[in-house]
Design an enzyme around this catalytic site. Structure first.
Site, mmCIF file in Angstrom:
data_model
loop_
_atom_site.group_PDB
_atom_site.id
_atom_site.type_symbol
_atom_site.label_atom_id
_atom_site.label_comp_id
_atom_site.label_asym_id
_atom_site.label_seq_id
_atom_site.Cartn_x
_atom_site.Cartn_y
_atom_site.Cartn_z
ATOM 1 N N ALA A 1 0.852 -1.192 0.000
ATOM 2 C CA ALA A 1 0.000 0.000 0.000
ATOM 3 C C ALA A 1 0.883 1.237 0.000
ATOM 4 O O ALA A 1 2.046 1.173 0.361
ATOM 5 C CB ALA A 1 -0.896 0.003 1.233
ATOM 6 N N GLU B 1 -10.319 10.624 2.529
ATOM 7 C CA GLU B 1 -9.408 9.577 2.064
ATOM 8 C C GLU B 1 -10.174 8.547 1.240
ATOM 9 O O GLU B 1 -11.287 8.163 1.572
ATOM 10 C CB GLU B 1 -8.755 8.871 3.255
ATOM 11 C CG GLU B 1 -7.833 7.742 2.835
ATOM 12 C CD GLU B 1 -7.275 6.949 4.010
ATOM 13 O OE1 GLU B 1 -6.248 6.289 3.812
ATOM 14 O OE2 GLU B 1 -7.856 6.987 5.099
ATOM 15 N N GLU C 1 12.438 4.902 4.588
ATOM 16 C CA GLU C 1 13.140 4.815 5.875
ATOM 17 C C GLU C 1 12.256 4.333 7.014
ATOM 18 O O GLU C 1 12.707 3.617 7.895
ATOM 19 C CB GLU C 1 13.719 6.190 6.248
ATOM 20 C CG GLU C 1 15.035 6.496 5.607
ATOM 21 C CD GLU C 1 15.602 7.808 6.106
ATOM 22 O OE1 GLU C 1 15.333 8.199 7.251
ATOM 23 O OE2 GLU C 1 16.328 8.437 5.324
#
Length: 108
Positions: free
Chosen positions: A3, A46, A66
Site C-alpha cells: 500500500a 481519504e 526509511e
C-alpha cells in the site's frame, strides 16, 4: 498487502504498480481494479483503491522508505480468510480487498 500514498497527480493504477515493486520486489504485467472505498466517510476524504496484480515476476529486493518495516510472506488464500474471521487481521485495507476478491471469485 502493499500500500502507499499517491504522489502528486499520480494515477491510482500507477501507484499500485510502483508500490508493489517497492514493497515486494515483484513487477506485475497487469493491475485489475478490485474495489474503491472511503474508509472514514464523514470524517475525511481519504479514498482507497485496491487492485489485483497478475503476471508477477521477481525483479529486485525490497526498496522501502526509511520508516517502513515489513517482510514479504506468501500465504494460502483460505488461511488469510481464516485470519480475518478470527480477528487476527484487523486493518480495513486488507479486509476489504481480501473479502472483495473472495466475493468476486466466490471463495468462502
Amino acid at each position: 498487502m502493499p500500500a502507499g500514498t499517491l504522489e502528486k497527480k499520480e494515477e491510482p493504477v500507477k501507484c499500485a504498480f510502483r508500490e508493489l515493486e517497492e514493497e515486494t520486489g515483484y513487477r506485475a504485467k497487469k493491475m485489475t481494479p478490485l474495489i474503491t472505498y472511503y474508509p472514514s466517510i464523514g470524517y475525511n476524504s481519504e479514498i482507497i483503491h485496491c487492485f489485483v496484480a497478475s503476471g508477477l515476476k521477481k525483479i529486485s529486493d525490497l526498496n522501502l522508505d526509511e520508516d517502513e518495516i515489513l517482510s514479504v510472506v506468501k500465504m494460502d488464500f483460505k488461511k488469510v480468510l481464516s485470519m480475518i474471521k478470527s480477528g487476527k487481521i484487523q486493518d480495513s485495507k486488507t479486509i476489504c480487498a481480501i473479502l472483495a476478491y473472495a466475493s468476486k471469485k466466490k471463495i468462502y
